[in-house]
Design an enzyme around this catalytic site. Structure first.
Site, PDB file in Angstrom:
ATOM      1  N   TYR A  14       0.805  -1.223   0.000  1.00 37.12           N
ATOM      2  CA  TYR A  14       0.000   0.000   0.000  1.00 37.12           C
ATOM      3  C   TYR A  14       0.841   1.276   0.000  1.00 37.12           C
ATOM      4  CZ  TYR A  14      -3.640  -3.292   1.368  1.00 37.12           C
ATOM      5  OH  TYR A  14      -4.512  -4.352   1.411  1.00 37.12           O
ATOM      6  N   HIS A  19      -4.680   5.982  -1.216  1.00 36.11           N
ATOM      7  CA  HIS A  19      -5.241   5.921   0.138  1.00 36.11           C
ATOM      8  C   HIS A  19      -4.188   6.233   1.203  1.00 36.11           C
ATOM      9  CE1 HIS A  19      -9.198   5.273   1.580  1.00 36.11           C
ATOM     10  NE2 HIS A  19      -9.154   3.998   1.870  1.00 36.11           N
ATOM     11  N   TYR A  64      -5.186  -0.579   9.552  1.00 37.03           N
ATOM     12  CA  TYR A  64      -5.856  -0.441   8.256  1.00 37.03           C
ATOM     13  C   TYR A  64      -6.825   0.727   8.374  1.00 37.03           C
ATOM     14  CZ  TYR A  64      -3.618  -4.617   6.545  1.00 37.03           C
ATOM     15  OH  TYR A  64      -2.666  -5.526   6.163  1.00 37.03           O
ATOM     16  N   ASN A  66      -9.899   1.590   7.692  1.00 37.94           N
ATOM     17  CA  ASN A  66     -11.272   1.585   8.202  1.00 37.94           C
ATOM     18  C   ASN A  66     -11.377   1.435   9.714  1.00 37.94           C
ATOM     19  OD1 ASN A  66     -11.767   1.748   5.500  1.00 37.94           O
ATOM     20  ND2 ASN A  66     -12.749  -0.245   5.324  1.00 37.94           N
ATOM     21  N   ASN A 112     -14.219   5.974   5.273  1.00 42.26           N
ATOM     22  CA  ASN A 112     -14.358   5.029   6.384  1.00 42.26           C
ATOM     23  C   ASN A 112     -13.343   5.243   7.504  1.00 42.26           C
ATOM     24  OD1 ASN A 112     -16.647   3.702   5.415  1.00 42.26           O
ATOM     25  ND2 ASN A 112     -15.410   2.430   4.058  1.00 42.26           N
TER      26      ASN A 112
END
Length: 188
Positions: A14, A19, A64, A66, A112
């Site tokens: 990631y 994000h 993470y 969320n 989120n």
């Protein structure tokens, strides 16, 4: 103490995704302010230091995206930090790529990570730096888009947005966030 949190997802897969632009700002702040992110507690990677005479804690939640609130609530409780001393940096689909927008409160807007923070903090009143990543085109799914890397055309715009976000964080050390917000939002 001022807590500056950049939202993102942990792991190499990631690292340079849309994000994770919040993590990118934290990494740049850590480098410029010589703060080592060497503590791994509360499901987050963080470090503390003094900048312009103020104690600062930089954090990247490792829960993470969320579940970001699961890191920040216990961390803030441990260090006895009030919500008004929190600044959160994150990606925003509703802003054009590379634009930044500062806010002092607001809804999650479909994000989120922010939804988790609002849930765990019990309020939507905390300072935010939103970094535009634009919207997917050609029918691409949002999840694939936000977890995708920036294109070579987007990269310079994102670098500039990261630099502006760093400058906004620096300004917030010596001025009220509302004043910084008015100054930086006028530049958009």
């Amino acid at each position: 103490m001022l807590v500056i949190a950049g939202l993102g997802n942990p792991g190499k897969n990631y690292e340079n995704t849309r994000h994770n632009v919040g993590f990118m700002v934290i990494d740049q702040l850590a480098k410029e302010w010589n703060i080592e992110l060497n503590q791994n507690k509360f499901n987050g990677l963080y470090g503390t230091g003094f900048v312009s005479g103020k104690k600062v804690l930089l954090v990247k939640p490792l829960t993470y995206m969320n579940l970001s609130g699961e890191c920040l609530r216990p961390l803030m409780d441990y260090y006895d930090v009030d919500n008004e001393d929190l600044t959160v940096i994150y990606d925003d689909l509703d802003l054009p790529t590379g634009k930044i927008r500062l806010r002092t409160k607001g809804s999650a807007g479909g994000h989120n990570g922010i939804k988790s923070l609002i849930q765990h903090l019990g309020t939507s009143e905390f300072d935010r730096i939103r970094i535009g990543i634009g919207r997917p085109v050609n029918g691409m799914k949002v999840v694939d888009y936000v977890l995708g890397s920036f294109t070579k055309e987007e990269a310079p715009e994102i670098e500039e947005a990261v630099d502006k976000s760093v400058k906004a964080c620096e300004a917030s050390l010596s001025k009220p966030f509302l004043e910084v917000m008015n100054e930086f939002n006028a530049k958009v």
